[in-house]
Write a protein that holds these residues in place. Structure first.
Motif, PDB file in Angstrom:
ATOM      1  N   MET A  51      12.038   1.926  -1.507  1.00 32.24           N
ATOM      2  CA  MET A  51      12.654   0.608  -1.351  1.00 32.24           C
ATOM      3  C   MET A  51      11.770  -0.492  -1.927  1.00 32.24           C
ATOM      4  N   MET A  52      10.446  -0.281  -1.899  1.00 36.62           N
ATOM      5  CA  MET A  52       9.542  -1.365  -2.365  1.00 36.62           C
ATOM      6  C   MET A  52       9.069  -0.995  -3.771  1.00 36.62           C
ATOM      7  N   CYS A  53       9.991  -1.147  -4.749  1.00 33.40           N
ATOM      8  CA  CYS A  53       9.718  -0.489  -6.032  1.00 33.40           C
ATOM      9  C   CYS A  53       8.620  -1.194  -6.817  1.00 33.40           C
ATOM     10  N   ASN A  54       8.575  -2.525  -6.865  1.00 33.68           N
ATOM     11  CA  ASN A  54       7.579  -3.254  -7.677  1.00 33.68           C
ATOM     12  C   ASN A  54       7.561  -2.673  -9.090  1.00 33.68           C
ATOM     13  N   TYR A  55       8.731  -2.580  -9.693  1.00 32.00           N
ATOM     14  CA  TYR A  55       8.897  -1.802 -10.924  1.00 32.00           C
ATOM     15  C   TYR A  55       8.971  -2.705 -12.144  1.00 32.00           C
ATOM     16  N   ILE A  71      -5.600   0.107   5.474  1.00 34.44           N
ATOM     17  CA  ILE A  71      -4.242   0.553   5.082  1.00 34.44           C
ATOM     18  C   ILE A  71      -3.176  -0.036   6.011  1.00 34.44           C
ATOM     19  N   SER A  72      -3.606  -0.793   7.060  1.00 30.46           N
ATOM     20  CA  SER A  72      -2.524  -1.468   7.813  1.00 30.46           C
ATOM     21  C   SER A  72      -2.143  -2.754   7.083  1.00 30.46           C
ATOM     22  N   VAL A  73      -2.971  -3.224   6.175  1.00 29.31           N
ATOM     23  CA  VAL A  73      -2.645  -4.454   5.434  1.00 29.31           C
ATOM     24  C   VAL A  73      -2.073  -4.087   4.066  1.00 29.31           C
ATOM     25  N   CYS A  74      -2.591  -2.964   3.516  1.00 31.70           N
ATOM     26  CA  CYS A  74      -2.179  -2.609   2.140  1.00 31.70           C
ATOM     27  C   CYS A  74      -0.683  -2.402   2.056  1.00 31.70           C
ATOM     28  N   MET A  75      -0.008  -3.025   1.041  1.00 35.16           N
ATOM     29  CA  MET A  75       1.448  -2.853   0.929  1.00 35.16           C
ATOM     30  C   MET A  75       1.793  -1.907  -0.225  1.00 35.16           C
ATOM     31  N   GLN A  76       0.867  -1.062  -0.607  1.00 33.47           N
ATOM     32  CA  GLN A  76       1.135   0.014  -1.576  1.00 33.47           C
ATOM     33  C   GLN A  76       1.771  -0.516  -2.848  1.00 33.47           C
ATOM     34  N   CYS A  77       1.274  -1.652  -3.342  1.00 43.53           N
ATOM     35  CA  CYS A  77       1.980  -2.253  -4.487  1.00 43.53           C
ATOM     36  C   CYS A  77       1.375  -1.779  -5.811  1.00 43.53           C
ATOM     37  N   ARG A 136     -16.339   6.946 -10.132  1.00 41.24           N
ATOM     38  CA  ARG A 136     -16.147   6.190 -11.380  1.00 41.24           C
ATOM     39  C   ARG A 136     -16.280   4.703 -11.089  1.00 41.24           C
ATOM     40  N   CYS A 137     -16.060   4.301  -9.839  1.00 39.90           N
ATOM     41  CA  CYS A 137     -15.999   2.871  -9.526  1.00 39.90           C
ATOM     42  C   CYS A 137     -17.365   2.242  -9.748  1.00 39.90           C
ATOM     43  N   THR A 138     -17.381   1.068 -10.379  1.00 38.11           N
ATOM     44  CA  THR A 138     -18.661   0.376 -10.637  1.00 38.11           C
ATOM     45  C   THR A 138     -18.714  -0.907  -9.796  1.00 38.11           C
ATOM     46  N   ALA A 139     -17.968  -1.006  -8.770  1.00 42.17           N
ATOM     47  CA  ALA A 139     -17.996  -2.133  -7.829  1.00 42.17           C
ATOM     48  C   ALA A 139     -17.850  -3.456  -8.557  1.00 42.17           C
ATOM     49  N   CYS A 140     -16.936  -3.537  -9.538  1.00 43.96           N
ATOM     50  CA  CYS A 140     -16.812  -4.784 -10.312  1.00 43.96           C
ATOM     51  C   CYS A 140     -15.923  -5.773  -9.585  1.00 43.96           C
ATOM     52  N   LYS A 141     -15.246  -5.377  -8.464  1.00 48.48           N
ATOM     53  CA  LYS A 141     -14.483  -6.255  -7.573  1.00 48.48           C
ATOM     54  C   LYS A 141     -13.246  -6.885  -8.221  1.00 48.48           C
ATOM     55  N   ILE A 142     -12.802  -6.378  -9.361  1.00 51.70           N
ATOM     56  CA  ILE A 142     -11.575  -6.935  -9.959  1.00 51.70           C
ATOM     57  C   ILE A 142     -10.398  -6.654  -9.021  1.00 51.70           C
ATOM     58  N   CYS A 143     -10.384  -5.398  -8.487  1.00 49.96           N
ATOM     59  CA  CYS A 143      -9.218  -5.056  -7.621  1.00 49.96           C
ATOM     60  C   CYS A 143      -9.249  -5.892  -6.350  1.00 49.96           C
ATOM     61  N   GLU A 144     -10.498  -6.192  -5.863  1.00 50.79           N
ATOM     62  CA  GLU A 144     -10.554  -7.000  -4.637  1.00 50.79           C
ATOM     63  C   GLU A 144      -9.938  -8.374  -4.896  1.00 50.79           C
ATOM     64  N   VAL A 145     -10.151  -8.907  -6.080  1.00 52.59           N
ATOM     65  CA  VAL A 145      -9.656 -10.267  -6.404  1.00 52.59           C
ATOM     66  C   VAL A 145      -8.138 -10.222  -6.612  1.00 52.59           C
ATOM     67  N   GLU A 146      -7.697  -9.169  -7.354  1.00 43.68           N
ATOM     68  CA  GLU A 146      -6.285  -9.173  -7.763  1.00 43.68           C
ATOM     69  C   GLU A 146      -5.349  -8.730  -6.632  1.00 43.68           C
ATOM     70  N   CYS A 147      -5.907  -8.087  -5.565  1.00 45.96           N
ATOM     71  CA  CYS A 147      -5.008  -7.507  -4.544  1.00 45.96           C
ATOM     72  C   CYS A 147      -4.268  -8.614  -3.819  1.00 45.96           C
ATOM     73  N   PRO A 148      -2.897  -8.660  -3.897  1.00 47.33           N
ATOM     74  CA  PRO A 148      -2.141  -9.754  -3.247  1.00 47.33           C
ATOM     75  C   PRO A 148      -2.429  -9.875  -1.747  1.00 47.33           C
ATOM     76  N   PRO A 149      -2.342  -8.823  -0.940  1.00 42.86           N
ATOM     77  CA  PRO A 149      -2.596  -9.051   0.495  1.00 42.86           C
ATOM     78  C   PRO A 149      -4.076  -9.008   0.850  1.00 42.86           C
ATOM     79  N   LYS A 150      -5.003  -8.929  -0.166  1.00 38.68           N
ATOM     80  CA  LYS A 150      -6.455  -8.971   0.101  1.00 38.68           C
ATOM     81  C   LYS A 150      -6.850  -7.905   1.138  1.00 38.68           C
ATOM     82  N   CYS A 151      -6.617  -6.608   0.828  1.00 33.28           N
ATOM     83  CA  CYS A 151      -6.954  -5.606   1.857  1.00 33.28           C
ATOM     84  C   CYS A 151      -8.157  -4.773   1.422  1.00 33.28           C
ATOM     85  N   ILE A 152      -8.832  -5.135   0.256  1.00 35.07           N
ATOM     86  CA  ILE A 152      -9.979  -4.319  -0.204  1.00 35.07           C
ATOM     87  C   ILE A 152     -11.264  -5.119   0.031  1.00 35.07           C
ATOM     88  N   TYR A 153     -12.355  -4.453   0.495  1.00 39.90           N
ATOM     89  CA  TYR A 153     -13.634  -5.150   0.719  1.00 39.90           C
ATOM     90  C   TYR A 153     -14.711  -4.291   0.092  1.00 39.90           C
TER      91      TYR A 153
END
Lengths: 195, 387, 379, 169
Positions: free
Chosen positions: C161-165, A100-106, A61-78
């Motif tokens: 713990m990291m809820c971001n809710y 995934i060592s940078v991604c903070m699962q937010c 489904r992804c159209t490579a629009c790079k919105i997620c790359e811009v919005e990601c706080p720790p910048k872990c998407i390329y």
């Protein structure tokens, strides 16, 4: 009756009750033997993102629009958009890496994605031996089918599917209306010119 | 040792005397070296499982069926661990300390009778020997703390030495009470004096007023001497990380653990001998069957005492150093001296009920006086207002 | 500040002081935190806290990311209760941007904040008693309750713990009936745990001997050191932001705020127990009458969310104390200045005045009674 | 019996020699402890088991710990920093005094063979009862005097400690 060692003895009584209780009442013993028994992860639980594809892996489904790359706080998407041999950009990612060592699962990438293409997985067994390139998830590792998405998050997936279907119908209806309008437009002039 | 010598002499008549002598000497030693370290290994497992159950979780249950092989696994692991000696450490003392800590733990078992006539060495001064050897571990603690040249170790060592020395005094005094009542220092005769009566139980010293106080003093002394909770000051993790055995790793650390556990079990053994009637129990008596049952009784009581240690370890926090010392000198020692006087009353007042009343009264009065005059740990009435 | 090396404690023997550093790798400093302690025998003569081992440059980072982007970073401040951190940040932004939060979202916010206060106070007294030497038993009883609350957080927000809710103008996910039933079950079982815990520890003679009259924080010093939260209330400072600012729907809920008198380690321990009982009362009221309705204000855009120029300070009564966010915006999608008022860091400044004169063992307990989390101290 | 005696004596003398010649003060004390244990072993050898146990309890358990604590208060304990001269003037004076002492004691050491000291029967009765009776019967006065001395020492320790607490509060 308050004898000097009262607090100490009461404490002993509590630990004794817990000791004995752990053999009888199941709610007292809360350990889950991990490899054999597993805690059933709740539906909303999220670990790392993955990309959803509908029919086949080479049409995500992804159209490579790079919105997620811009919005990601720790910048872990390329992301690198795919181009065909003549250089015309195809609406598809050629390279989509998540470190995934940078991604903070937010889960901010999931919220901002307009195409509902990136979702959060709940598979937590992602430890690897290598530290550098093993922990970067490339496009093939990220792609998972919509069926898998429905399996792990039924409620959420159903909602997303309903939304997508509604959009598709709306677009189809609009296209149909546009086609009808275009058809009417072409049909009328010949009639008009006759009279 | 004499009984084994007789048994062996009669059965193997043709073997020369000196060979039987050596055999009679080695068998008890083998028994001590075999049984007590095995109990130590089992105690580590039982302790972890019991603490686990108190805290609503399983103990180790991965190795073996119910974690039975866990001590084996721990032993193997600690054998393979690298033995790091700090560069600035005083090599010789650092090496000698773990050796010296295990010796007193094992020496005490020489005088602890396991079954009628079954005691390694029937010393005439059994009780005194047990308590005297207990003090030798002080030297090993100090050597360990001083040799590792680590500030935390020195703090731990100083605390350990102060604690063991100052708890040695009330424990010996409590032992004196039993010696006065039994009239001898030999542990074998003490245990025999506690036999008889209803089901071999009613004559135990713990059922005497002064015996109960002595028993409590001995338990507290035992906990303090083997640095177990609530007196585990020397290796208090929250302040001094590991105390005197911070700089030890590998098998030396295992020796320290063994030394501590053996000292704890030795004190438990002496407590059982002096107050809980050693091997005296409903079925115990001379002869093979009686001997086996009495041995069973001894180990059941020992297990009970160790269980109490574990139970206390899972519940109570630890005392501070000055409270620990204050408790020893201001409460335990006077109580022990008072206990000796109580035994004096008990001995000279022939009519039993009168003796009971006077000694109990005497002890209760002193107990209240002592708790009154150093009532530091009283719950201050705290009122909280709600805004 | 380090005392002169030779202290003449008796006219004949001059003993040297012992300078040891407790931390940064130490079993009871609640994280990477170092205390340079000067000891005369066992007595603490001087104590210098050293922080900064867990500094992650969060405030500078926030100036490079969008407003929403730094919401997940607030989870990592005081990693014990990410819910109240989120709330403080959301409150500051809503005050700055003038966003109104729907009724149901306010109720959900109170539920989440009070649940996180319960599990924080339970673990705090668990750790305090672990430092006193109880071999893990009180800590594991507290953690058993905490597990239930963390499972609830995972069911709702996705992570334990990291809820971001929280989002600006409401919350991200609505609570369906199953989740509400789960919350009611937790709140119903909590008093049983508290009674058992109190019987185990509150009247225990060793705890009394160790904690009473130790590390007394006088009321004036608490106010002068701008200490906040249970540590201040234990010394008699009647200040609770839920009662002062009345943010969210706290004005409509009736609950008490326990205030102590002496301010020693025992008071701080018991104030937390009483606060837990008050939080249970709050939760019962909110869970009883939570209204239906939307959980997210409509006009908040996800991307390109801009705040008109200006600055604002929003604060929340976190379990550790007053957690505040001072935000300066110049109209762009990124904050110009993003500053946090960390309660743990400010409560730590009075550590030395409480510890001098006590023993080493007391210094460890006093640190435990302040209940600091290094993520918040170092930011 | 003699073989055991010679071995234990060798160990005791070795302990004593090491106690005076080692560089590191703490090692000296450990050698001293070895010496005390050697003496306790002698007592056991001579069937005086009560005396042997008391020797361990008092010397190894308390006196050695006291010496160790005293060492903790001295400065150059490891003996590596201070100047060390073993063969200085003091050594000679020590040797002369030792020789004079040996001549005086010669008569006592060589007058009786070892057998006299050993009690008649091979399994002698334990000496605890006799010591107890002797202490309370004809040595009562010295016993009470020592008791008073020890109490005075105990009270003295408490007073010193109280002074220090007053000063530090």
């Amino acid at each position: 009756m308050n004898y000097p060692g009262k607090g100490l003895v009461e404490g002993l009584a509590i630990t004794a009750r817990n000791f004995v209780g752990s053999y009888f009442y199941k709610d007292r013993l809360t350990t889950v033997q991990y490899p054999e028994e597993r805690v059933q992860t709740p539906e909303n639980s999220r670990t790392f993102p993955f990309l959803v594809f509908d029919e086949s892996p080479d049409k995500p489904r992804c159209t490579a629009c790079k919105i997620c790359e811009v919005e990601c706080p720790p910048k872990c998407i390329y992301i690198v958009m795919d181009r065909d041999d003549k250089g015309k950009p195809l609406q598809r990612p050629k390279v989509f890496d998540i470190d995934i060592s940078v991604c903070m699962q937010c889960q901010i990438c999931v919220e901002v994605c307009p195409f509902e293409s990136i979702k959060m997985d709940n598979d937590y067994e992602k430890s690897r031996y290598g530290r550098f390139n093993d922990l970067v998830q490339r496009l093939p590792d990220l792609l998972k089918s919509n069926a898998y998405y429905n399996k792990i998050k039924p409620a959420e997936a159903a909602e997303v599917d309903a939304k997508l279907k509604a959009e598709a119908e709306a677009k189809a209806a609009k296209k149909a209306a546009a086609a009808a309008a275009a058809a009417k437009a072409t049909a009328v002039p010949p009639a008009g010119s006759v009279t | 040792m004499e009984t084994i010598y007789q048994i062996l002499h009669t059965t193997f008549a043709n073997v020369p005397a000196w060979a039987v002598q050596i055999a009679a000497f080695l068998i008890p030693i083998a028994f001590i070296f075999g049984v007590y370290p095995a109990i130590f290994a089992l105690t580590t497992l039982v302790e972890r499982k019991a603490l686990g159950r108190i805290q609503n979780r399983y103990g180790p249950n991965r190795v073996g069926i119910f974690g039975i092989l866990q001590p084996l696994a721990d032993g193997l692991k600690i054998l393979l661990k690298e033995d790091i000696v700090p560069r600035v450490a005083d090599k010789f003392t650092h090496f000698l300390a773990p050796v010296l800590i295990v010796i007193p733990g094992l020496l005490v078992y020489l005088v602890v009778p396991v079954a009628p006539g079954m005691v390694a060495v029937d010393l005439k001064i059994g009780v005194l020997f047990a308590l005297a050897v207990g003090t030798m571990s002080v030297i090993a603690l100090f050597m360990a703390g001083w040799a590792s040249r680590n500030k935390f170790s020195v703090l731990g060592a100083v605390r350990a030495v102060a604690q063991v020395v100052s708890y040695e005094v009330p424990t010996v005094m409590a032992g004196v009470a039993v010696i006065m009542a039994a009239g001898t220092l030999s542990t074998l005769t003490i245990v025999q004096r506690q036999g008889g009566g209803l089901l071999n139980i009613s004559n135990w010293y713990v059922f005497r007023p002064w015996g109960l106080v002595g028993f409590a003093l001995f338990i507290i002394g035992g906990l303090a001497e083997s640095a177990r909770c609530p007196f585990d000051l020397p290796e208090a993790e929250s302040e001094l990380i590991g105390g005197y055995h911070t700089e030890y790793s590998g098998f030396k650390f295992a020796l320290f653990q063994m030394g501590e556990y053996l000292a704890g079990m030795a004190m438990a053994g002496v407590t059982v001998t002096l107050f809980l009637g050693g091997y005296m129990g409903p079925g115990s008596g001379p002869g093979l069957a009686g001997g086996l049952i009495s041995m069973l009784w001894f180990f059941v009581k020992l297990a009970g005492m160790i269980g109490l240690n574990i139970w206390i370890r899972g519940t109570w926090p630890r005392l501070r150093v000055d409270q620990l010392m204050g408790f020893a000198w201001k409460v335990l020692l006077p109580l022990a001296l008072v206990n000796i006087v109580a035994v004096g009353f008990w001995h000279f007042l022939t009519p039993r009920p009168l003796a009971w009343i006077i000694t109990t009264g005497w002890l209760v009065i002193w107990f209240l006086v002592l708790t009154k005059c150093n009532a530091s740990a009283k719950l201050e009435k705290r009122e909280y207002r709600y805004v | 500040m380090i005392a002169e090396p030779l202290i003449n404690s008796a006219d004949t023997i001059t003993t040297k002081t012992l300078e040891i550093s407790i931390g940064p790798q130490h079993p009871s400093t609640h994280g990477v935190f170092r205390m340079d302690v000067v000891l005369d025998g066992e007595v603490v003569r001087a104590l210098k806290p050293v922080v900064g081992y867990l500094h992650r440059n969060h405030e500078q980072l926030a100036e490079k990311i969008s407003w929403l982007g730094s919401m997940p970073y607030t989870d990592r401040l005081d990693y014990f209760n990410s819910m109240s951190n989120n709330w403080a940040y959301a409150l500051a932004v809503e005050k700055l941007a003038g966003i109104k939060v729907p009724e149901r979202a306010e109720c959900i916010r109170v539920i989440m904040a009070e649940l996180s206060r319960l599990q924080n106070h339970a673990s705090a007294i668990g750790f305090l008693l672990q430092d006193c030497g109880a071999w893990g038993t009180p800590l594991l009883y507290a953690f058993k309750e905490r597990e239930k609350i963390l499972d609830f957080f995972e069911t709702v927000s996705g992570s334990r713990m990291m809820c971001n809710y929280f989002r600006f103008g409401g919350v991200r996910v609505d609570l369906n009936d199953a989740m509400l039933a789960m919350a009611r079950k937790i709140v119903a079982e909590f008093p049983k745990f508290l009674d058992e815990f109190e019987k185990l520890m509150t009247t225990n003679e060793v705890v009394l001997a160790r904690c009473q009259r130790v590390g007394i924080l006088p009321r004036e010093l608490a106010i002068a050191g701008s200490v906040s939260g249970p540590v201040a209330r234990a010394s008699g400072v009647e200040y609770d932001i839920r009662k002062v600012d009345k943010y969210g729907i706290y004005d409509r809920l009736e609950f008490g705020v326990p205030v102590g008198r002496i301010g020693d380690v025992y008071d701080r321990y018991y104030i937390r127990v009483l606060e837990m009982r008050e939080s249970v009362k709050i939760l019962q009221q909110v869970l009883r009458d939570i209204p239906a309705g939307p959980v997210q204000a409509v006009e908040v855009k996800l991307r390109g969310f801009k705040i008109p120029a200006g600055d604002g300070y929003g604060r929340v009564e976190g379990p550790k104390g007053e957690l505040g966010f001072y935000l300066v915006s110049e109209g762009g999608p990124k904050p110009y200045r993003y500053h946090i008022r960390p309660p743990s860091f400010i409560n730590l400044t009075v550590l030395e005045d409480m510890c001098v004169g006590h023993k080493v063992a007391d210094a460890i307990i006093i640190l435990g009674s302040i209940d600091i989390v290094l993520g918040e101290v170092d930011r | 019996m003699n073989l055991a005696f010679w071995i234990i004596s060798a160990v005791t003398v070795l302990g004593a020699l090491l106690a005076v010649s080692l560089r590191n003060l703490v090692h000296c004390v450990l050698a001293l402890i070895l010496f005390f244990i050697g003496i306790a072993a002698h007592y056991f050898l001579l069937r005086a088991d009560f005396l042997g146990t008391v020797q361990i309890l008092i010397y190894v358990g308390a006196v050695a710990v006291l010496i160790l604590f005293a060492i903790m208060l001295t400065h150059n304990v490891t003996g590596t920093d201070g100047p060390r001269e073993i063969l200085g003037v003091k050594w000679w004076s020590g040797a002369v005094i030792a020789a004079a002492l040996a001549i005086l004691l010669k008569k006592a050491i060589l007058s009786d063979p070892l057998a006299m000291v050993l009690p008649a029967g091979d399994k002698a009765q334990s000496s605890v009862a006799e010591i107890g009776r002797a202490l309370v019967a004809n040595w009562v006065v010295p016993l009470e005097a020592i008791a008073i001395l020890l109490t005075a020492a105990l009270i003295g320790a408490v007073v010193i400690a109280l002074e220090e607490i007053q000063k530090s509060r």
